[in-house]
Design a protein around this motif. Sequence first.
Motif, mmCIF file in Angstrom:
data_model
loop_
_atom_site.group_PDB
_atom_site.id
_atom_site.type_symbol
_atom_site.label_atom_id
_atom_site.label_comp_id
_atom_site.label_asym_id
_atom_site.label_seq_id
_atom_site.Cartn_x
_atom_site.Cartn_y
_atom_site.Cartn_z
ATOM 1 N N CYS A 361 30.208 -89.454 -23.311
ATOM 2 C CA CYS A 361 29.784 -89.338 -21.911
ATOM 3 C C CYS A 361 28.582 -90.231 -21.603
ATOM 4 C CB CYS A 361 29.470 -87.884 -21.588
ATOM 5 S SG CYS A 361 30.932 -86.834 -21.511
ATOM 6 N N LYS A 362 27.649 -90.295 -22.532
ATOM 7 C CA LYS A 362 26.483 -91.163 -22.319
ATOM 8 C C LYS A 362 26.899 -92.635 -22.288
ATOM 9 C CE LYS A 362 23.034 -88.075 -24.363
ATOM 10 N NZ LYS A 362 22.059 -87.885 -25.449
ATOM 11 N N GLU A 363 27.795 -92.993 -23.210
ATOM 12 C CA GLU A 363 28.268 -94.376 -23.235
ATOM 13 C C GLU A 363 29.060 -94.690 -21.975
ATOM 14 O OE1 GLU A 363 30.788 -97.370 -26.195
ATOM 15 O OE2 GLU A 363 30.499 -95.241 -26.717
ATOM 16 N N LEU A 364 29.847 -93.700 -21.502
ATOM 17 C CA LEU A 364 30.614 -93.890 -20.275
ATOM 18 C C LEU A 364 29.688 -94.106 -19.087
ATOM 19 C CD1 LEU A 364 33.282 -93.924 -18.758
ATOM 20 C CD2 LEU A 364 33.225 -91.422 -18.715
ATOM 21 N N GLN A 365 28.604 -93.350 -19.035
ATOM 22 C CA GLN A 365 27.655 -93.503 -17.925
ATOM 23 C C GLN A 365 27.025 -94.899 -17.937
ATOM 24 O OE1 GLN A 365 27.041 -91.699 -15.312
ATOM 25 N NE2 GLN A 365 25.623 -93.266 -14.616
ATOM 26 N N LYS A 366 26.732 -95.414 -19.127
ATOM 27 C CA LYS A 366 26.165 -96.765 -19.226
ATOM 28 C C LYS A 366 27.145 -97.793 -18.678
ATOM 29 C CE LYS A 366 23.245 -95.866 -23.269
ATOM 30 N NZ LYS A 366 22.985 -96.213 -24.699
ATOM 31 N N GLU A 367 28.430 -97.626 -19.025
ATOM 32 C CA GLU A 367 29.420 -98.572 -18.544
ATOM 33 C C GLU A 367 29.590 -98.471 -17.031
ATOM 34 O OE1 GLU A 367 30.874 -100.937 -20.213
ATOM 35 O OE2 GLU A 367 29.820 -100.370 -22.067
ATOM 36 N N VAL A 368 29.533 -97.246 -16.510
ATOM 37 C CA VAL A 368 29.633 -97.063 -15.056
ATOM 38 C C VAL A 368 28.451 -97.726 -14.357
ATOM 39 C CG1 VAL A 368 29.567 -95.356 -13.198
ATOM 40 C CG2 VAL A 368 31.035 -94.983 -15.183
ATOM 41 N N ASP A 369 27.265 -97.521 -14.883
ATOM 42 C CA ASP A 369 26.079 -98.181 -14.306
ATOM 43 C C ASP A 369 26.221 -99.698 -14.349
ATOM 44 O OD1 ASP A 369 25.027 -95.701 -13.895
ATOM 45 O OD2 ASP A 369 23.753 -95.708 -15.690
ATOM 46 N N LYS A 370 26.766 -100.174 -15.464
ATOM 47 C CA LYS A 370 26.975 -101.616 -15.605
ATOM 48 C C LYS A 370 27.986 -102.105 -14.577
ATOM 49 C CE LYS A 370 28.348 -105.076 -19.034
ATOM 50 N NZ LYS A 370 28.796 -105.278 -20.440
ATOM 51 N N SER A 371 29.049 -101.312 -14.372
ATOM 52 C CA SER A 371 30.069 -101.680 -13.388
ATOM 53 C C SER A 371 29.485 -101.716 -11.976
ATOM 54 C CB SER A 371 31.225 -100.679 -13.453
ATOM 55 O OG SER A 371 32.202 -100.980 -12.480
ATOM 56 N N GLU A 372 28.656 -100.719 -11.653
ATOM 57 C CA GLU A 372 28.016 -100.705 -10.331
ATOM 58 C C GLU A 372 27.119 -101.921 -10.149
ATOM 59 O OE1 GLU A 372 25.997 -97.025 -10.145
ATOM 60 O OE2 GLU A 372 27.789 -95.829 -9.725
ATOM 61 N N ALA A 373 26.363 -102.274 -11.205
ATOM 62 C CA ALA A 373 25.471 -103.432 -11.116
ATOM 63 C C ALA A 373 26.270 -104.717 -10.910
ATOM 64 C CB ALA A 373 24.632 -103.528 -12.388
ATOM 65 N N LEU A 374 27.397 -104.842 -11.636
ATOM 66 C CA LEU A 374 28.234 -106.029 -11.451
ATOM 67 C C LEU A 374 28.808 -106.074 -10.045
ATOM 68 C CD1 LEU A 374 30.099 -106.049 -14.895
ATOM 69 C CD2 LEU A 374 28.400 -107.702 -14.104
ATOM 70 N N GLY A 375 29.184 -104.893 -9.517
ATOM 71 C CA GLY A 375 29.713 -104.852 -8.154
ATOM 72 C C GLY A 375 28.678 -105.296 -7.128
ATOM 73 N N LYS A 403 36.814 -100.785 -20.526
ATOM 74 C CA LYS A 403 35.979 -99.935 -21.365
ATOM 75 C C LYS A 403 35.846 -98.542 -20.762
ATOM 76 C CE LYS A 403 33.128 -99.289 -24.850
ATOM 77 N NZ LYS A 403 33.575 -99.291 -26.260
ATOM 78 N N ILE A 404 35.701 -98.476 -19.436
ATOM 79 C CA ILE A 404 35.579 -97.186 -18.753
ATOM 80 C C ILE A 404 36.859 -96.373 -18.919
ATOM 81 C CG2 ILE A 404 35.419 -96.092 -16.475
ATOM 82 C CD1 ILE A 404 33.451 -98.277 -15.680
ATOM 83 N N GLU A 405 38.016 -97.042 -18.756
ATOM 84 C CA GLU A 405 39.291 -96.353 -18.908
ATOM 85 C C GLU A 405 39.442 -95.815 -20.328
ATOM 86 O OE1 GLU A 405 41.478 -95.472 -16.701
ATOM 87 O OE2 GLU A 405 40.269 -96.351 -15.102
ATOM 88 N N GLN A 406 39.059 -96.638 -21.296
ATOM 89 C CA GLN A 406 39.156 -96.209 -22.700
ATOM 90 C C GLN A 406 38.268 -94.996 -22.964
ATOM 91 O OE1 GLN A 406 38.023 -99.224 -25.487
ATOM 92 N NE2 GLN A 406 38.034 -97.834 -27.228
ATOM 93 N N LEU A 407 37.043 -95.046 -22.451
ATOM 94 C CA LEU A 407 36.112 -93.947 -22.667
ATOM 95 C C LEU A 407 36.565 -92.679 -21.948
ATOM 96 C CD1 LEU A 407 32.705 -95.855 -22.393
ATOM 97 C CD2 LEU A 407 33.718 -94.874 -24.450
ATOM 98 N N ARG A 408 37.168 -92.833 -20.770
ATOM 99 C CA ARG A 408 37.678 -91.654 -20.067
ATOM 100 C C ARG A 408 38.787 -90.993 -20.865
ATOM 101 N NH1 ARG A 408 38.340 -93.448 -13.898
ATOM 102 N NH2 ARG A 408 40.375 -93.946 -14.742
ATOM 103 N N GLY A 409 39.628 -91.835 -21.480
ATOM 104 C CA GLY A 409 40.680 -91.274 -22.322
ATOM 105 C C GLY A 409 40.107 -90.553 -23.531
#
Length: 539
Positions: A361-375, A403-409
């Motif tokens: 979950c922590k790693e997923l949150q980092k990737e989400v934050d990264k995705s938002e920053a890229l957006g 990466k987000i999809e993988q982590l969600r799975g």
Amino acid sequence: MDWGTDLWDQYDIIEKHTQSGLELVEKYAKFVKERTEIEQNYAKQLRNLSKKYNQKRSNKDEPECRLSSHQSFLDILNEMNDYAGQRELIAENLIVNICIDLTKYLQEIKQERKTYLMEAKKAQQSLESTYKQLDNSKKRFEREWREAERAAQHAEKTDQDINATKADVEKAKQQAHIKAHIAEECKNDYAAQLQKYNKEQNQFYFNDMPLIFNKLQDLDERRAQKLAQGYILFSDTEKQVMPIIGKCLEGITKAGSSVDEKNDSRIVIEQNKSGFERPGDLEFEDYSQGINRASSDSSLGTPKGPIDLLGKNRSKNFWLFSRRTKKVTPEKALPTVTEDFGHLPPEQRRKRLQQKFEEICKELQKEVDKSEALGKMKDVYEKNPQMGDPASLAPQINQTSQKIEQLRGDMSKYETWLAEAGGRGDTLRYRAQSFNNNGAHDVYSPDGAHSDESTPDPSQAIYAEFDDDFDDEELTAPIGECIALYNFPGVSEGTIAMQEGEALAVVEEDKGDGWTRVRRNNGDEGYIPTSYVSITLKK
């Protein structure tokens, strides 16, 4: 008493004494230097010893690291390292304040002594030169006086000689008069030289040499005083660090006193309890009654036997004490590690699944934050093309999305396993946090229904175990206190919100599930993530 008065005729003794004093200063400086080398070697050995036994583990979650006896030993090693630092400080101060200072001072007084001795030699040479002049003048006066006497006797003899002419007599008298005049001049010169020598000799013995000797005495006394200061400084240097050394030793004593054997035993139990039930009694199988062997064997399938209780570890013999007589290879000795930690006992499996779930979950949150920053960066590039090409961000955006999809799975998978593991023991209540493609967060209840609760901080712990009733009328006495390190919304059932820096009372310790029960001053109680607070328990 001074050297110039009492040792006026002991030049050689004074020279030898002052030289001996300088050699003593040099000897003491060498002694202190060797002492510093001993201190430096001692400190180096202490540091190496502390480093040798302070084997820093790459994984700070090693079980023994939580034991007070283990932590106390690490504290002792740290104190010994600080103690070594104080020994190094002693060596440094001895070098700077004694060795270097005395060596510099020694060169100065050597030059000063040399100057005084040269002045004495010059005065001695001047007196000797005057004495030689006096001696030469005296010898000349003696010689000329004898010649004058001989000339006078010759003139008298010539005057009495009847055969001598008047001219001879006159010549002899004139010669005697010349010799007498020369002798008189030599006498006056001798008297003048004698007066000069006596004056210089008086100046030498009563003024010049006493002054030089007194200067040498002052030099020697200053040298002795400087040496005495070095002796005292030798002791004071170590006294200055004694308070800190005392604190190091007090720290070692405190480390020994902080060992809590009862708490260590409790930690060992919490870390290693399997969660298995003890095996029940085996049933008696009466083969004399003609029971079918197959049915007899099938009767062993009851869950009362120890092998059945091992779950997936059926191939492992159930022994309280391992047999050491037979050597086995590591591959055979260790059970097969599975992704769902099914090779572990129930309690240990639940803890590992919980830890893994939180990490995902922590790693997923980092990737989400990264995705938002890229957006956001992509939007900026689209509005201001001069700042960058939006297309250049496509690979990173795609990679992050994958990466987000993988982590969600993975999160869904571990969520299922975690529910299974929690079902074996106490009722496990947890909340899962999922993420949509836009980085938004949706909160789901354990049964999968959407919850209307506000979105919690995704960095918070993902689940919690609650096995106490919050409606108890009688409040439990606090067992410690804690300070919040981070904000926590506390939106799930049984949790309590807190702000960074808030002080709370601890009423129930973490049982290994990552949650601690706390109470506010107003009486509100709830669970908060253990990793979000700094806890101090009462002894």
